[in-house]
Write a protein that holds these residues in place. Structure first.
Motif, PDB file in Angstrom:
ATOM      1  N   ASP A  32      -7.559 -10.417  -4.842  1.00 34.46           N
ATOM      2  CA  ASP A  32      -7.176  -9.310  -4.132  1.00 34.46           C
ATOM      3  C   ASP A  32      -8.406  -9.317  -3.134  1.00 34.46           C
ATOM      4  OD1 ASP A  32      -5.983  -6.984  -3.627  1.00 34.46           O
ATOM      5  OD2 ASP A  32      -6.718  -5.810  -5.235  1.00 34.46           O
ATOM      6  N   SER A  35      -7.665  -7.030   0.017  1.00 30.13           N
ATOM      7  CA  SER A  35      -7.534  -5.788   0.024  1.00 30.13           C
ATOM      8  C   SER A  35      -9.187  -5.448   0.015  1.00 30.13           C
ATOM      9  CB  SER A  35      -7.063  -5.375  -1.367  1.00 30.13           C
ATOM     10  OG  SER A  35      -6.715  -3.941  -1.070  1.00 30.13           O
ATOM     11  N   GLY A 121       7.391  -0.385   9.722  1.00 33.28           N
ATOM     12  CA  GLY A 121       6.791  -1.098   8.370  1.00 33.28           C
ATOM     13  C   GLY A 121       5.400  -1.855   8.961  1.00 33.28           C
ATOM     14  N   PHE A 123       1.285  -1.886   9.170  1.00 34.06           N
ATOM     15  CA  PHE A 123       0.290  -1.102   8.141  1.00 34.06           C
ATOM     16  C   PHE A 123       0.499   0.332   8.695  1.00 34.06           C
ATOM     17  CE2 PHE A 123      -3.780   0.563   6.557  1.00 34.06           C
ATOM     18  CZ  PHE A 123      -3.535  -0.080   5.415  1.00 34.06           C
ATOM     19  N   PRO A 124       0.242   1.211   7.921  1.00 33.92           N
ATOM     20  CA  PRO A 124       0.502   2.510   8.242  1.00 33.92           C
ATOM     21  C   PRO A 124      -0.433   3.197   9.208  1.00 33.92           C
ATOM     22  CG  PRO A 124       1.045   2.173   5.691  1.00 33.92           C
ATOM     23  CD  PRO A 124       0.411   0.995   6.374  1.00 33.92           C
ATOM     24  N   TYR A 168       0.557  -7.137   6.366  1.00 34.54           N
ATOM     25  CA  TYR A 168       0.075  -6.744   4.903  1.00 34.54           C
ATOM     26  C   TYR A 168       0.971  -6.916   3.925  1.00 34.54           C
ATOM     27  CZ  TYR A 168       1.970  -2.006   4.464  1.00 34.54           C
ATOM     28  OH  TYR A 168       2.860  -0.904   4.045  1.00 34.54           O
ATOM     29  N   ARG A 357       2.185  -3.411  -3.538  1.00 30.42           N
ATOM     30  CA  ARG A 357       2.423  -2.452  -2.388  1.00 30.42           C
ATOM     31  C   ARG A 357       3.909  -1.999  -2.333  1.00 30.42           C
ATOM     32  NH1 ARG A 357      -1.828  -1.683  -2.262  1.00 30.42           N
ATOM     33  NH2 ARG A 357      -3.456  -2.090  -0.660  1.00 30.42           N
ATOM     34  N   ASP A 358       4.028  -0.743  -2.252  1.00 29.39           N
ATOM     35  CA  ASP A 358       5.078   0.054  -2.486  1.00 29.39           C
ATOM     36  C   ASP A 358       6.230  -0.441  -1.442  1.00 29.39           C
ATOM     37  OD1 ASP A 358       5.815   2.276  -4.120  1.00 29.39           O
ATOM     38  OD2 ASP A 358       5.857   3.620  -2.392  1.00 29.39           O
ATOM     39  N   VAL A 403      -5.074   5.037  -6.427  1.00 26.80           N
ATOM     40  CA  VAL A 403      -4.938   3.845  -5.308  1.00 26.80           C
ATOM     41  C   VAL A 403      -4.226   2.985  -6.274  1.00 26.80           C
ATOM     42  CG1 VAL A 403      -6.173   2.276  -3.914  1.00 26.80           C
ATOM     43  CG2 VAL A 403      -7.184   4.586  -4.501  1.00 26.80           C
ATOM     44  N   THR A 404      -3.185   2.447  -5.335  1.00 19.25           N
ATOM     45  CA  THR A 404      -2.266   1.536  -6.148  1.00 19.25           C
ATOM     46  C   THR A 404      -2.708   0.044  -5.366  1.00 19.25           C
ATOM     47  OG1 THR A 404      -0.599   1.966  -4.366  1.00 19.25           O
ATOM     48  CG2 THR A 404      -0.426   3.062  -6.725  1.00 19.25           C
TER      49      THR A 404
ATOM     50  N   ILE B  60     -12.043  -4.202  -6.611  1.00 19.21           N
ATOM     51  CA  ILE B  60     -11.161  -3.455  -6.201  1.00 19.21           C
ATOM     52  C   ILE B  60     -10.977  -2.011  -7.123  1.00 19.21           C
ATOM     53  CG2 ILE B  60      -9.272  -4.469  -7.263  1.00 19.21           C
ATOM     54  CD1 ILE B  60      -9.235  -3.141  -3.386  1.00 19.21           C
ATOM     55  N   ASN B  64     -10.222   3.583  -8.086  1.00 20.57           N
ATOM     56  CA  ASN B  64      -9.986   4.528  -9.012  1.00 20.57           C
ATOM     57  C   ASN B  64     -11.175   5.091  -9.801  1.00 20.57           C
ATOM     58  OD1 ASN B  64      -6.988   4.787  -8.581  1.00 20.57           O
ATOM     59  ND2 ASN B  64      -6.733   2.440  -9.151  1.00 20.57           N
ATOM     60  N   PHE B 255      -0.938   5.793  -0.248  1.00 22.79           N
ATOM     61  CA  PHE B 255      -0.327   4.844  -0.810  1.00 22.79           C
ATOM     62  C   PHE B 255       1.128   4.772  -0.881  1.00 22.79           C
ATOM     63  CE2 PHE B 255      -4.806   5.081  -1.407  1.00 22.79           C
ATOM     64  CZ  PHE B 255      -5.250   3.887  -1.064  1.00 22.79           C
ATOM     65  N   PHE B 257       2.671   4.294   1.773  1.00 26.09           N
ATOM     66  CA  PHE B 257       2.614   3.445   3.173  1.00 26.09           C
ATOM     67  C   PHE B 257       3.863   3.680   3.929  1.00 26.09           C
ATOM     68  CE2 PHE B 257       0.309   1.194  -0.165  1.00 26.09           C
ATOM     69  CZ  PHE B 257      -0.900   0.604   0.537  1.00 26.09           C
ATOM     70  N   ALA B 258       4.114   5.046   4.074  1.00 29.70           N
ATOM     71  CA  ALA B 258       5.187   5.559   5.184  1.00 29.70           C
ATOM     72  C   ALA B 258       4.657   5.318   6.469  1.00 29.70           C
ATOM     73  CB  ALA B 258       5.346   7.079   4.675  1.00 29.70           C
ATOM     74  N   ASP B 259       5.762   5.264   7.372  1.00 29.05           N
ATOM     75  CA  ASP B 259       5.687   5.083   8.413  1.00 29.05           C
ATOM     76  C   ASP B 259       5.147   6.291   9.571  1.00 29.05           C
ATOM     77  OD1 ASP B 259       6.278   2.380   8.788  1.00 29.05           O
ATOM     78  OD2 ASP B 259       7.931   2.665   9.886  1.00 29.05           O
TER      79      ASP B 259
END
Lengths: 404, 404
Positions: A32, A35, A121, A123-124, A168, A357-358, A403-404, B60, B64, B255, B257-259
Motif C-alpha cells: 500500500d 497510498s 473518474g 482522482f476525486p 489511481y 477502491r470503490d 477510511v477504506t 495506512i 482508522n 471514500f 470517490f464520486a466525481d
C-alpha cells in the motif's frame, strides 16, 4: 515463479539495499505504498533533530538556518525525479490546494479560453477542486468527459487540460508527450497530476513540454502521512501566472510587511502561508532517499513485480484492471472483484496490506525500493488461500472502516 | 522591581509549574513566543510515537486509528480556548489558506454585498489574501482603511469585516463584542484573525456573537514551526457557507470517490487536501498543554509582565507602542526605536530573543506559561546595558537576515 525463484530474483536485485533503509514492521507485507509510503529509517532522527535541536534549541533563529529555503530546496530535489529544473518545482500545501492555485492561474492566463478539460473518474479531488476553481473565474467551466472523448473535447475554448498521469484505480498511464502536444496544438496548457507517478514511473516533464504539474509527497516519495505536496511551473510560464492564494510567504518581500501584495519572482509566488517544518522534515527524509536511486532500475523492477503479480492473478481467475503494456501503466496492479472490499479486509487480517477502491477494485502498490519478489510470492499465496477457502466471506470483513 | 522582588513573584506564580513542561535552551531568554512558541517537552515523544509507531508500524491502518479525526479532535480542544463549541472549530492548512476559504465564502454569502472591510497595517497576509479573495468573486472589492476610519467604512455593501483581534506590531486589541455588534448592525459578517490572541488573551467568540475566525498554531499554542492553523464558523452559518477550496477531505463522503463535489456537513467541509499528521502531532502536544491552564491566571500574569517591562522601558526612555490598558492589548509589548533592527540583533547576541518588525518596532512576546518575572528583569538589564553602552551601534548588527 516458485518461492526459490523469487528468492533468487531478490538476491540479484540491484535495488535490494534500499529495503534496509525502511522501518517495515514484522509480519506485514506492505502493498500500500501508493497510498502511504512506509517510514524511511532516516526520518526518525531527522524529525528528532527538527524538534529537539532546530525547534527546541535554535527556536526562531532556525528560520535563518535552513527553514525559509526548505520549500525550494526540497522542490529542487523532487525536480530531479520528474525531469524538471530545480527552479521549476516548489513544495507547498497539499495536492488539492496546489491544484486550485494552478487551475485558477491557468484559467486567467488567456481571457479567450474558459474551459478546464478533464476526465470523469479522475482522482476525486482533481475534479472537486476543478469545480471550485471554475467558481472563482468568471465564465469558466469544467468539462469532464470519459477518456475516449478527451481528445475531441480539447478545443479553442480550452484553457487547461487537467490529467492525472497514472490513474489511481487502474494504473493506466497517459503518454505525457503526445497529450501535451495535442493540448498545445489547440493552444491549451496542460496540468499533470503526478501523485501516482513520482517515484513510480519515469517522468520527464520538460522533455514532454509540460506546462504545469502537481504531486503528492506521501505515496512513493515516502514523505509521511499527509506530507506536503509539490508544484511545477515551466520556466517560460513562471512570470505569466500568479497564485489566487496570495499569501505572505509568496510575496516578493514578505518581511517588509507591506499592505499590497506583490508576487515573488520564480516559484516562491506559489507559497501561501507558513509551511510546517515538521512535515517538511519528514518529506525531505523521504526525498533524500531517492537521490541515488537508478530510476531505470525502478521501472524495470516495477514491470517484473507487475508481471509476477499478474501471473498470480491470472492463475486465480482475477480480472486484471491494469494495462499489460508497462509503458502504459504506473507501478500498481488492480483487480476487479465483486467482493473487493471483503477480500481486502481478509488480506489485511493476514498481514497483507493492499487497498480497496470503490466499488470493486483491489489495488496493490508495487514499490521497487522495498518490495521484493518473495514478498509478492507470499502475498500471492495468501491471496490464493483466502480466495480458495472463501475466508473473505466472513461477515466481519464486510464492515466498512471510516477510511477504506 | 528588584531581582529579589522578581524572584519572589516567580515563587508565588500559580503558573510556575508550566515552565518545566517546555524544553527551553540554556543561556536564552526567549521573548519571541508570539512568533514561534518553544518546544513542549511532550512534543518530542508525541512525534516519535507518530513517526515510529503510527506511521512506521501501523502504516495506512492509522487512518482508522485516530488520523482521520485529528482535524476535528484538535479543533475541539482549541475551541475550549476561544469560547467556541467543539463542533465549531477545525484544524486545517495555514492561516492564509483558511482566510481565503472564509473570505470567499463570506463574499458569496449575500449577493447584495461586495466589500471586505479591513484595516491598513493589518498583518500582511490578511490583506494579501483578501486581495486574492476579491479576485475570485465577481464585483468584490477590498476596502482597507486606517483604524479610525473602519467604523465609517462598514455599510450596506459590506459582506465581511476582517479584523485581527490583537495587532501583531502594537498589541492593540479590538473589543470583539462591540465591533461584532457594529458589523451586525450593518448586516455584515465578522472574520477575526486570532493569531496573536489564542493562548494570549481571553477570547470568547460565542459571547461576542462572532461569525468567523481563523488563527495560528505556532505562536502561543506552541504547536511547532508552521503548525497547522484553525478556523471557526458559528454553528448558525455552517450549512450556509461553503469552501472554494473544495478538496476531497471536505467531501461528504470522500471514500465514495464520486466525481461531483458535495460538501460535508459541519466543519469538515473546510478541509481541502490530506493534512500532515507529523504537523498535527506537534500541534496537539502544544494544545494539550493548555487544557488545564487557568486562562484568567494567564491574563493576570500577562498584565503583570507587561507592567514590569513597561516600567523598564520607561526608565530607558523607550517609546512604548502598546496600549496601557490591559483590556485593550494582547500579550506582547512593543517599543519604537529608530535603530530597532540593530537593537534586536544586539539583544540576540546576548541571548535575549525578541523580534523586530519593520520599520522601527522592537517586540517582546510575554508568554505567561514559561516566562517569569526574573526573566524579564534579566532581559531588561541586558537591554539597559546595550542601550547605555551603545553596543547596538556595531555595524554587524545592522546587517539584515532573510527573516527579520
Amino acid at each position: 515463479m516458485t518461492r526459490d525463484e523469487a528468492r533468487a530474483r531478490d538476491a540479484a536485485d540491484p535495488l535490494r539495499g534500499y529495503r534496509d533503509r525502511f522501518a517495515l514492521p514484522d509480519g506485514v507485507l506492505y502493498l500500500d505504498g501508493n497510498s502511504l509510503g512506509p517510514l524511511p529509517r532516516d526520518a526518525a532522527p531527522a524529525l528528532a533533530d527538527m524538534a529537539g535541536r532546530q525547534w527546541g534549541e535554535r527556536l526562531i533563529r532556525s528560520w535563518n538556518e535552513g527553514w525559509i529555503d526548505a520549500p525550494q530546496r526540497i522542490g529542487g530535489k523532487i525536480a530531479a525525479l520528474i525531469g524538471a529544473d530545480p527552479d521549476e518545482v516548489i513544495v507547498a500545501d497539499s495536492t488539492s490546494v496546489n491544484l486550485f492555485k494552478l487551475l485558477v492561474a491557468a484559467l486567467r492566463h488567456d481571457p479567450a479560453r474558459h474551459t478546464i478539460v478533464s476526465e470523469t473518474g479522475n482522482f476525486p479531488t482533481d475534479l472537486h477542486i476543478a469545480e471550485g476553481a471554475v467558481g472563482c473565474v468568471a465564465g469558466a467551466r469544467l468539462n469532464a468527459v470519459a477518456r475516449g472523448a478527451i481528445s475531441a473535447a480539447i478545443d479553442g475554448d480550452t484553457a487547461v487540460v487537467l490529467l492525472t498521469h497514472v490513474h489511481y484505480k487502474t494504473a493506466e498511464r497517459f503518454d505525457m508527450a503526445s497529450w501535451t502536444a495535442a493540448a498545445h496544438a489547440a493552444g491549451a496548457l496542460t496540468l499533470w497530476d503526478l501523485s501516482h507517478s513520482v517515484g513510480a514511473v519515469p517522468v520527464d516533464l520538460n522533455a514532454a513540454g509540460a506546462d504545469l504539474a502537481v504531486g503528492c509527497g506521501y505515496k512513493y516519495l515516502n514523505g509521511g502521512p499527509g506530507a506536503p505536496a509539490f508544484l511545477f511551473v515551466a520556466r517560460r510560464l513562471q512570470e505569466r501566472l500568479a497564485s489566487p492564494l496570495s499569501g505572505w510567504m509568496g510575496h516578493a518581500a514578505p518581511f517588509d510587511f507591506a499592505d499590497a501584495y506583490q508576487p515573488a519572482s520564480g516559484m516562491k509566488r506559489w507559497l501561501a502561508g507558513t509551511p510546517s517544518m515538521l512535515a517538511m522534515a519528514g518529506l525531505e527524509a523521504g526525498v533524500d532517499l531517492w537521490r541515488a536511486v537508478d530510476q531505470q532500475a525502478v521501472a524495470t523492477k516495477s514491470a517484473a513485480l507487475f508481471d509476477q503479480f499478474a501471473a498470480i492473478g491470472a492463475r486465480l481467475n482475477l480480472e486484471c484492471a491494469s494495462p499489460a503494456n508497462p509503458e502504459r501503466r504506473g507501478s500498481h496492479i488492480s483487480f476487479r472483484h465483486p467482493q473487493a472490499y471483503a477480500l481486502c479486509q481478509a488480506l489485511i487480517a493476514r498481514g497483507v496490506i493492499g487497498d480497496f477502491r470503490d466499488p470493486d477494485i483491489l489495488r496493490f502498490g508495487l514499490t521497487p525500493l522495498y518490495l521484493g519478489f518473495e514478498d509478492v510470492w507470499c502475498a500471492g499465496s495468501i491471496l490464493a488461500d483466502i480466495l480458495t477457502s472463501g475466508a473473505f466471506r466472513d461477515p466481519a470483513f464486510a464492515q466498512r472502516n471510516a477510511v477504506t
